[in-house]
Design an enzyme around this catalytic site. Structure first.
Site, mmCIF file in Angstrom:
data_model
loop_
_atom_site.group_PDB
_atom_site.id
_atom_site.type_symbol
_atom_site.label_atom_id
_atom_site.label_comp_id
_atom_site.label_asym_id
_atom_site.label_seq_id
_atom_site.Cartn_x
_atom_site.Cartn_y
_atom_site.Cartn_z
ATOM 1 N N GLY A 12 0.779 -1.235 0.000
ATOM 2 C CA GLY A 12 0.000 0.000 0.000
ATOM 3 C C GLY A 12 0.805 1.277 0.000
ATOM 4 O O GLY A 12 0.303 2.321 0.416
ATOM 5 N N SER A 13 2.048 1.227 -0.519
ATOM 6 C CA SER A 13 2.831 2.470 -0.501
ATOM 7 C C SER A 13 2.250 3.510 -1.462
ATOM 8 O O SER A 13 2.305 4.715 -1.182
ATOM 9 C CB SER A 13 4.300 2.193 -0.816
ATOM 10 O OG SER A 13 4.479 1.802 -2.155
ATOM 11 N N ILE A 92 -7.100 -9.876 -11.708
ATOM 12 C CA ILE A 92 -7.628 -9.542 -13.025
ATOM 13 C C ILE A 92 -9.109 -9.248 -12.855
ATOM 14 O O ILE A 92 -9.816 -9.963 -12.130
ATOM 15 C CB ILE A 92 -7.378 -10.714 -13.997
ATOM 16 C CG1 ILE A 92 -5.874 -10.828 -14.254
ATOM 17 C CG2 ILE A 92 -8.158 -10.522 -15.294
ATOM 18 C CD1 ILE A 92 -5.459 -12.030 -15.050
ATOM 19 N N LEU A 93 -9.572 -8.183 -13.491
ATOM 20 C CA LEU A 93 -10.959 -7.754 -13.307
ATOM 21 C C LEU A 93 -11.818 -8.216 -14.482
ATOM 22 O O LEU A 93 -11.382 -8.196 -15.636
ATOM 23 C CB LEU A 93 -11.007 -6.232 -13.193
ATOM 24 C CG LEU A 93 -10.214 -5.674 -12.002
ATOM 25 C CD1 LEU A 93 -10.035 -4.167 -12.145
ATOM 26 C CD2 LEU A 93 -10.903 -6.019 -10.690
ATOM 27 N N HIS A 109 0.929 0.860 -13.129
ATOM 28 C CA HIS A 109 1.598 -0.369 -13.542
ATOM 29 C C HIS A 109 3.094 -0.090 -13.629
ATOM 30 O O HIS A 109 3.510 0.939 -14.168
ATOM 31 C CB HIS A 109 1.058 -0.836 -14.902
ATOM 32 C CG HIS A 109 1.691 -2.130 -15.350
ATOM 33 N ND1 HIS A 109 1.355 -3.340 -14.798
ATOM 34 C CD2 HIS A 109 2.661 -2.375 -16.258
ATOM 35 C CE1 HIS A 109 2.089 -4.295 -15.358
ATOM 36 N NE2 HIS A 109 2.884 -3.736 -16.249
ATOM 37 N N THR A 141 -9.092 -0.467 -18.821
ATOM 38 C CA THR A 141 -10.012 -1.043 -19.803
ATOM 39 C C THR A 141 -9.986 -2.560 -19.625
ATOM 40 O O THR A 141 -9.200 -3.079 -18.829
ATOM 41 C CB THR A 141 -9.585 -0.665 -21.240
ATOM 42 O OG1 THR A 141 -8.228 -1.088 -21.429
ATOM 43 C CG2 THR A 141 -9.690 0.826 -21.477
ATOM 44 N N GLU A 143 -8.839 -4.937 -21.324
ATOM 45 C CA GLU A 143 -7.582 -5.637 -21.621
ATOM 46 C C GLU A 143 -6.562 -5.357 -20.523
ATOM 47 O O GLU A 143 -6.332 -4.180 -20.168
ATOM 48 C CB GLU A 143 -7.040 -5.165 -22.980
ATOM 49 C CG GLU A 143 -5.986 -6.088 -23.540
ATOM 50 C CD GLU A 143 -5.476 -5.608 -24.898
ATOM 51 O OE1 GLU A 143 -4.426 -6.084 -25.325
ATOM 52 O OE2 GLU A 143 -6.134 -4.744 -25.513
ATOM 53 N N LEU A 144 -5.957 -6.396 -19.983
ATOM 54 C CA LEU A 144 -5.049 -6.273 -18.837
ATOM 55 C C LEU A 144 -3.907 -5.293 -19.112
ATOM 56 O O LEU A 144 -3.208 -5.414 -20.115
ATOM 57 C CB LEU A 144 -4.470 -7.657 -18.496
ATOM 58 C CG LEU A 144 -3.477 -7.695 -17.332
ATOM 59 C CD1 LEU A 144 -4.182 -7.450 -16.014
ATOM 60 C CD2 LEU A 144 -2.729 -9.022 -17.308
ATOM 61 N N ASP A 145 -3.720 -4.343 -18.198
ATOM 62 C CA ASP A 145 -2.620 -3.379 -18.265
ATOM 63 C C ASP A 145 -2.587 -2.616 -19.592
ATOM 64 O O ASP A 145 -1.514 -2.344 -20.151
ATOM 65 C CB ASP A 145 -1.266 -4.067 -17.996
ATOM 66 C CG ASP A 145 -1.201 -4.636 -16.593
ATOM 67 O OD1 ASP A 145 -1.813 -4.062 -15.682
ATOM 68 O OD2 ASP A 145 -0.542 -5.676 -16.401
HETATM 69 C C1 GAR Z 1 3.424 -1.219 -7.382
HETATM 70 O O1 GAR Z 1 4.737 -1.279 -7.845
HETATM 71 C C2 GAR Z 1 2.455 -1.237 -8.546
HETATM 72 O O2 GAR Z 1 2.952 -0.581 -9.674
HETATM 73 C C3 GAR Z 1 2.296 -2.701 -8.784
HETATM 74 O O3 GAR Z 1 2.268 -3.289 -7.518
HETATM 75 C C4 GAR Z 1 3.051 -2.496 -6.621
HETATM 76 C C5 GAR Z 1 2.226 -2.197 -5.406
HETATM 77 O O4 GAR Z 1 3.005 -1.570 -4.421
HETATM 78 N N1 GAR Z 1 1.098 -2.983 -9.532
HETATM 79 C C6 GAR Z 1 0.999 -3.917 -10.473
HETATM 80 O O5 GAR Z 1 1.906 -4.657 -10.759
HETATM 81 C C7 GAR Z 1 -0.358 -4.004 -11.136
HETATM 82 N N2 GAR Z 1 -0.258 -4.639 -12.408
HETATM 83 P P1 GAR Z 1 2.306 -0.816 -3.223
HETATM 84 O O6 GAR Z 1 1.317 -1.813 -2.604
HETATM 85 O O7 GAR Z 1 3.421 -0.499 -2.272
HETATM 86 O O8 GAR Z 1 1.624 0.407 -3.772
#
Ligand code: GAR
Length: 208
Positions: A12-13, A92-93, A109, A141, A143-145
């Site tokens: 959750g940063s 995945i949604l 992402h 959207t 499509e993933l990412d």
């Molecule tokens: C982040 O690096 C984010 O870009 C990635 O997960 C991490 C979450 O870190 N998201 C994905 O890979 C989604 N496809 P966080 O929990 O510290 O924010």
């Protein structure tokens, strides 16, 4: 005041960066809730400590993705969001869920999309000999990412980098562009047309 609901699965940063920027910069918005598919997500505890409403919708015990996503949407909509933010939400949604929040759901992402959708982005960038890596904030959207790009940050891939060092360098930039993109959304600064996003006042949407 716009209402933001943040979904996460772990640390959750990025959520913290958004909550803190929202408070420090006085956005016309509030983080109404943080929702996770994992009860033990560290980000949930942090949000609860800050007095933010939290909810868990465990993905286990649902017969299929559609049923889970319907329950997730029911919980999210209970917080009446104007914007749904995916901050490390590692699921995945379904198409129905994405349609429901179309134009009001942002994701971060850890790659320069459309390069490296999916998992292990940093490892793949190093293996491919990329000299630049980065992060992308985009509207979600089906499509993933994929989806209209709001902002991107690029960082160098340095000799000797491993997954940990590169992901730390990218994450630091995520913490800049994600709050920025969310702020632009809640301030109605984003224009989405023909699948492309521009900033109403022409502000740069890239960061080096
Ligand atoms: C982040 O690096 C984010 O870009 C990635 O997960 C991490 C979450 O870190 N998201 C994905 O890979 C989604 N496809 P966080 O929990 O510290 O924010």
């Amino acid at each position: 005041m716009k209402r933001i609901v943040i979904l996460l699965s772990g640390r959750g940063s990025n959520m913290q960066a958004i909550v803190e920027a929202c408070a420090a910069e006085g956005w016309p918005a509030e983080v109404a809730a943080v929702v996770s598919n994992k009860a033990d997500a560290a980000g949930l505890a942090w949000a609860a400590q800050r007095g933010i409403a939290t909810a868990v919708v465990d993905h286990r015990g649902h017969p299929d993705r559609e049923t889970y996503d319907a329950e997730l949407a029911r919980v999210i909509d209970g917080f009446a969001p104007d914007l749904l933010v995916l901050a490390g939400f590692m699921r995945i949604l379904s198409a129905g869920f994405v349609r429901h929040y179309e134009g009001r759901m942002l994701n971060v992402h850890p790659s320069l999309l459309p390069a490296f959708p999916g998992l292990h982005t940093h490892r793949r960038a190093i293996e491919q000999g990329c000299k630049l890596a980065g992060a992308t904030v985009h509207f979600v959207t089906a499509e993933l990412d994929h989806g209209p790009i709001v902002a991107q940050a690029a960082v160098p891939v340095l000799p000797g980098d491993d997954e940990a060092s590169l992901s730390a360098r990218v994450l630091e930039r995520e913490h800049v562009i994600f709050p920025l993109a969310v702020r632009w959304f809640v301030e109605d600064r984003l224009v989405l047309a023909d699948g492309r996003v521009s900033h109403r006042d022409g502000l740069p949407q890239h960061l080096f």
